[in-house]
Design a protein around this motif. Structure first.
Motif, PDB file in Angstrom:
ATOM      1  N   MET A 217      44.965  45.713  39.447  1.00  0.00           N
ATOM      2  CA  MET A 217      43.821  44.839  39.186  1.00  0.00           C
ATOM      3  C   MET A 217      44.278  43.451  38.738  1.00  0.00           C
ATOM      4  O   MET A 217      43.670  42.450  39.106  1.00  0.00           O
ATOM      5  N   LEU A 218      45.339  43.402  37.932  1.00  0.00           N
ATOM      6  CA  LEU A 218      45.837  42.115  37.452  1.00  0.00           C
ATOM      7  C   LEU A 218      46.382  41.276  38.607  1.00  0.00           C
ATOM      8  O   LEU A 218      46.121  40.078  38.691  1.00  0.00           O
ATOM      9  N   PHE A 219      47.121  41.923  39.511  1.00  0.00           N
ATOM     10  CA  PHE A 219      47.645  41.225  40.681  1.00  0.00           C
ATOM     11  C   PHE A 219      46.507  40.716  41.547  1.00  0.00           C
ATOM     12  O   PHE A 219      46.545  39.590  42.048  1.00  0.00           O
ATOM     13  N   ASN A 220      45.480  41.522  41.708  1.00  0.00           N
ATOM     14  CA  ASN A 220      44.321  41.125  42.506  1.00  0.00           C
ATOM     15  C   ASN A 220      43.614  39.936  41.874  1.00  0.00           C
ATOM     16  O   ASN A 220      43.172  39.021  42.573  1.00  0.00           O
ATOM     17  N   GLN A 221      43.519  39.945  40.531  1.00  0.00           N
ATOM     18  CA  GLN A 221      42.865  38.847  39.823  1.00  0.00           C
ATOM     19  C   GLN A 221      43.640  37.544  40.003  1.00  0.00           C
ATOM     20  O   GLN A 221      43.059  36.485  40.238  1.00  0.00           O
TER      21      GLN A 221
END
Length: 229
Positions: A217-221
Motif C-alpha cells: 500500500m505504501l508503494f502504491n501511495q
C-alpha cells in the motif's frame, strides 16, 4: 497529469485476500493456543456473557466482557485515526491501522503460552476490530476480513441474483466473496499448522503478511503521488 485509480489499493482483491488469510490465521491461533476461543468476532462472547450472567458467574462475565469492550474500543480508535489523518492530509489511515496491527502482533508473539490467555485474546479482539472497521469494501461491495457469516450471506445473495435474474455482475461479486471465504479457511488451516510447530511465535507469520500489505500500500501511495505530480 492526474490519473486516478478506479479502485483504491486497500479495496482491491489482492489486499482483501491477504487480510482474510490473516483473519483466518488469528482465529486458528487463538483457538489452538489461547484457550479455545475465537477472538475475531464477538457474537460468541455476547452469548456466553448472557449465559454466565444467568448463572451468576460474575468472574466469567468479566472474562467475556473485556474482549467486547476491546472490540468496541477498536471501533472508536479507528474512527479517531481516520479523522486525524484526514484533517492533517496525511497518508491513508489504512497504513496506520496495518502498522498498529503489526506492532501488537509482534509483541503478542513474545507472550509465553503460560501467560494469561485473556490478555492475548483481548489484544487480538482489538486488532480484529480495527482491521474489520478499516477494510470494509472489496471492489465496491461490503465485506469482512475477520469473520465469514456476512460474506457467506452476501455470496449466496449474489448467487441467487445470478441464478434467477441472470445478473452477471452479481456472479462476479459471488465469486469474490467465495474467494475471501476460501482464503479465510486456508488462513485458518495454515494458522493451525504453524501454531502446532511454532507455538506463540506462530503469530509472527500474520505479522509478515501484514508487513507485505503495508509495503504494498505504501508503494502504491508513493507511485500515485508521483503520477499526480
Amino acid at each position: 497529469m492526474d490519473l486516478k485509480l478506479k479502485t483504491p489499493i486497500y479495496e482491491t482483491i489482492p489486499i482483501g485476500i491477504l487480510l482474510a488469510a490473516v483473519g483466518g490465521f488469528l482465529d486458528a491461533y487463538t483457538y489452538m493456543l489461547r484457550g479455545g476461543v475465537f477472538a475475531n468476532a464477538q457474537t460468541g462472547n455476547i452469548v456466553l456473557l448472557g449465559i454466565e450472567a444467568a448463572q451468576g458467574n460474575w468472574k466469567q462475565i468479566l472474562f467475556h466482557l473485556l474482549p467486547i469492550l476491546a472490540f468496541s474500543l477498536g471501533v472508536l480508535l479507528t474512527e479517531l485515526i481516520k479523522k486525524f489523518t484526514i484533517s492533517l492530509g496525511l497518508i491513508s489511515y489504512h497504513h496506520i491501522i496495518i502498522f498498529v496491527e503489526i506492532l501488537l502482533l509482534f509483541v503478542i508473539g513474545w507472550i509465553p503460552l503460560h501467560f494469561s490467555n485473556a490478555v492475548v485474546n483481548i489484544a487480538i479482539s482489538f486488532i480484529c476490530s480495527i482491521q474489520v472497521c478499516s477494510f470494509r469494501i472489496l471492489e465496491g461491495s461490503p465485506y469482512a476480513t475477520t469473520m465469514c457469516t456476512g460474506n457467506l450471506r452476501s455470496a449466496m445473495d449474489c448467487f441467487c441474483q445470478w441464478l434467477f435474474e441472470k445478473n452477471m455482475l452479481a456472479k462476479k461479486k459471488c465469486v469474490r466473496y467465495l474467494i475471501i471465504i476460501v482464503v479465510f479457511c486456508m488462513g485458518a488451516a495454515f494458522g493451525s499448522i504453524f501454531s502446532f510447530f511454532l507455538k506463540e511465535r506462530a503469530i509472527w507469520i500474520a505479522c509478515g503478511i501484514l508487513l507485505i500489505i503495508f509495503i504494498w500500500m505504501l508503494f502504491n501511495q508513493q507511485q500515485k503521488t508521483t503520477v499526480k505530480s
